[in-house]
Design a protein around this motif. Structure first.
Motif, short mmCIF file in Angstrom:
data_model
loop_
_atom_site.label_atom_id
_atom_site.label_comp_id
_atom_site.label_asym_id
_atom_site.label_seq_id
_atom_site.Cartn_x
_atom_site.Cartn_y
_atom_site.Cartn_z
N LYS A 129 49.58 11.62 63.02
CA LYS A 129 50.19 10.37 62.59
C LYS A 129 51.05 9.71 63.68
CE LYS A 129 51.23 9.88 58.26
NZ LYS A 129 51.84 9.97 56.91
N ASP A 130 51.73 10.55 64.49
CA ASP A 130 52.66 10.01 65.48
C ASP A 130 52.17 10.15 66.92
OD1 ASP A 130 54.35 9.49 63.33
OD2 ASP A 130 55.37 11.41 63.52
N GLY A 131 51.14 10.97 67.14
CA GLY A 131 50.62 11.15 68.49
C GLY A 131 51.52 11.93 69.40
N VAL A 132 52.36 12.83 68.83
CA VAL A 132 53.25 13.66 69.64
C VAL A 132 53.26 15.09 69.10
CG1 VAL A 132 54.77 11.77 70.34
CG2 VAL A 132 55.28 13.07 68.27
N VAL A 133 53.64 16.03 69.96
CA VAL A 133 53.84 17.41 69.55
C VAL A 133 55.16 17.89 70.14
CG1 VAL A 133 52.57 18.40 71.52
CG2 VAL A 133 52.78 19.70 69.40
N ARG A 134 55.90 18.69 69.38
CA ARG A 134 57.17 19.23 69.84
C ARG A 134 56.89 20.50 70.66
NH1 ARG A 134 62.18 18.58 67.56
NH2 ARG A 134 61.41 16.43 67.36
N ALA A 193 42.89 33.49 57.87
CA ALA A 193 42.37 32.23 58.39
C ALA A 193 41.88 31.30 57.28
CB ALA A 193 41.24 32.50 59.38
N VAL A 194 41.25 31.85 56.25
CA VAL A 194 40.71 31.02 55.17
C VAL A 194 41.83 30.30 54.43
CG1 VAL A 194 39.43 31.02 53.00
CG2 VAL A 194 38.64 32.44 54.90
N GLN A 195 42.87 31.04 54.06
CA GLN A 195 44.00 30.42 53.37
C GLN A 195 44.70 29.42 54.28
OE1 GLN A 195 46.99 33.17 52.03
NE2 GLN A 195 48.04 31.66 50.77
N PHE A 196 44.83 29.77 55.55
CA PHE A 196 45.45 28.89 56.54
C PHE A 196 44.70 27.56 56.60
CE2 PHE A 196 46.71 27.65 60.90
CZ PHE A 196 48.05 27.99 60.89
N ALA A 197 43.38 27.63 56.73
CA ALA A 197 42.56 26.42 56.82
C ALA A 197 42.61 25.60 55.54
CB ALA A 197 41.12 26.79 57.15
N SER A 198 42.55 26.28 54.42
CA SER A 198 42.57 25.60 53.12
C SER A 198 43.88 24.85 52.91
CB SER A 198 42.37 26.62 52.00
OG SER A 198 42.53 26.02 50.73
N GLN A 199 44.99 25.49 53.20
CA GLN A 199 46.29 24.87 52.99
C GLN A 199 46.51 23.69 53.93
OE1 GLN A 199 48.46 29.01 52.72
NE2 GLN A 199 49.83 27.47 51.88
N ILE A 200 46.06 23.83 55.17
CA ILE A 200 46.21 22.73 56.12
C ILE A 200 45.37 21.53 55.68
CG2 ILE A 200 45.62 21.98 58.46
CD1 ILE A 200 46.62 24.65 59.47
N ARG A 201 44.13 21.77 55.30
CA ARG A 201 43.28 20.65 54.88
C ARG A 201 43.85 19.97 53.64
NH1 ARG A 201 36.73 20.05 54.66
NH2 ARG A 201 36.74 18.00 53.70
N THR A 202 44.29 20.74 52.66
CA THR A 202 44.88 20.17 51.45
C THR A 202 46.10 19.32 51.78
OG1 THR A 202 44.07 22.00 50.09
CG2 THR A 202 45.90 20.71 49.21
N ALA A 203 46.95 19.83 52.66
CA ALA A 203 48.17 19.11 53.03
C ALA A 203 47.85 17.82 53.77
CB ALA A 203 49.06 20.00 53.88
N LEU A 204 46.87 17.84 54.65
CA LEU A 204 46.49 16.64 55.39
C LEU A 204 45.94 15.57 54.46
CD1 LEU A 204 44.79 18.17 58.57
CD2 LEU A 204 47.06 17.16 58.40
N PRO A 214 44.27 7.26 58.91
CA PRO A 214 44.08 8.24 59.99
C PRO A 214 43.11 9.33 59.56
CG PRO A 214 46.20 8.56 58.92
CD PRO A 214 45.64 7.28 58.36
N SER A 215 42.41 9.89 60.51
CA SER A 215 41.45 10.94 60.19
C SER A 215 41.43 12.00 61.28
CB SER A 215 40.04 10.36 60.02
OG SER A 215 39.57 9.83 61.24
N ILE A 216 40.90 13.15 60.94
CA ILE A 216 40.75 14.22 61.92
C ILE A 216 39.61 15.14 61.49
CG2 ILE A 216 42.39 15.85 60.85
CD1 ILE A 216 43.35 16.37 63.85
N ASP A 217 38.93 15.66 62.47
CA ASP A 217 37.92 16.69 62.29
C ASP A 217 38.62 18.05 62.33
OD1 ASP A 217 35.18 17.95 62.60
OD2 ASP A 217 35.95 18.40 64.60
N GLU A 259 48.47 13.86 52.50
CA GLU A 259 49.25 12.94 53.32
C GLU A 259 48.49 11.66 53.63
OE1 GLU A 259 53.03 12.49 55.30
OE2 GLU A 259 52.27 14.03 53.94
N GLY A 260 47.26 11.55 53.10
CA GLY A 260 46.45 10.36 53.36
C GLY A 260 45.67 10.43 54.63
#
Length: 250
Positions: A201-206, A229-240, A2-5, A243-244
């Motif tokens: 990954k699942d195509g849903v949002v709560r 915002a910088v830390q927010f973006a960095s942590q999200i990208r690292t986590a994604l 899976p991928s995302i921009d 997760e593969g």
């Protein structure tokens, strides 16, 4: 895989007034939505932001908004479809000129703020936006997150890129919770990461009510004007990536 921009609204400074941490954010995003001087930005800021995006290898998008610098384009205005058409032609054309003049190219269009919301409520305005983009460049994708603009883009044969948000909550119909309501924003990065993982990954949002809502996730929006915002973006990208999930431009 899976991928995302990951996209971010940028170039929103004006004269000596500075908004956001654009230069730092370029290291963590793959596409930039650059303000075109109506809701934010000015010619100098547009040029600097385009140059920085090219240097960072980040895709350049035009981010047209309503002509409302004081209200940051977040106040609804009464506009006809022809007025919206001209508004989009003017702004996207300007950003495209900046990109080409610096050896880059325009990658996409994403409407801003109240204009974005107006297209959700009025199919005629959504049609005006899509028609303007088509008349400028029929191969140019539109980043979409509401049914009206997605349908208008399809009607004109434009590529559509479905956008989701890490820092916003959702309603049962798949729309964003209005900023005027409680719990509209997600400030906890772990909550944001968990939401994004499920969307990709699942195509849903709560939703806020606890309902799982189907959603398409091609690109993830990070708001560059939010605190941290910088830390927010960095942590999200690292986590994604951990997760593969590949992070790359559409």
């Amino acid at each position: 895989m899976p991928s995302i921009d990951i996209n971010c609204d940028m170039g929103e400074s004006f004269g000596p007034w500075v908004m956001g941490q654009d230069l730092e954010l370029f290291a963590h995003v793959t596409s930039a939505n650059i303000a075109c001087g109506f809701h934010a930005g000015d010619p100098d800021v547009m040029l600097r932001t385009v140059r920085a995006a090219i240097e960072a290898g980040v895709a350049i998008g035009a981010h047209p908004g309503l002509p409302d610098l004081q209200g940051f384009g977040r106040r609804t205005m009464s506009m006809t479809p022809d007025e919206v058409y001209a508004l989009v032609i003017y702004q996207v054309g300007a950003l495209d000129a900046f990109a080409r003049s610096q050896g880059g190219r325009l990658h996409h269009v994403k409407t801003h703020g109240a204009l974005y919301n107006m297209t959700a409520r009025d199919p005629a305005l959504a049609n005006a936006v899509a028609r303007a983009v088509h008349d400028l460049d029929p191969t140019l994708p539109i980043y979409v997150a509401n049914a009206a603009i997605a349908q208008a883009a399809r009607d004109f044969g434009l590529p559509t890129v479905f956008e989701v948000y890490a820092d916003r909550t959702y309603q049962d119909d798949g729309t964003l919770t209005p900023r005027s309501l409680p719990h509209a924003m997600i400030e906890d990065v772990d909550q944001a990461i968990a939401q994004v993982k499920r969307m990709v990954k699942d195509g849903v949002v709560r939703s806020l009510s606890g309902k799982d809502v189907p959603i398409a996730a091609d690109t993830l929006c990070i708001h560059g004007d939010q605190p941290g915002a910088v830390q927010f973006a960095s942590q999200i990208r690292t986590a994604l990536e951990a997760e593969g999930i590949a992070v790359k431009t559409i």
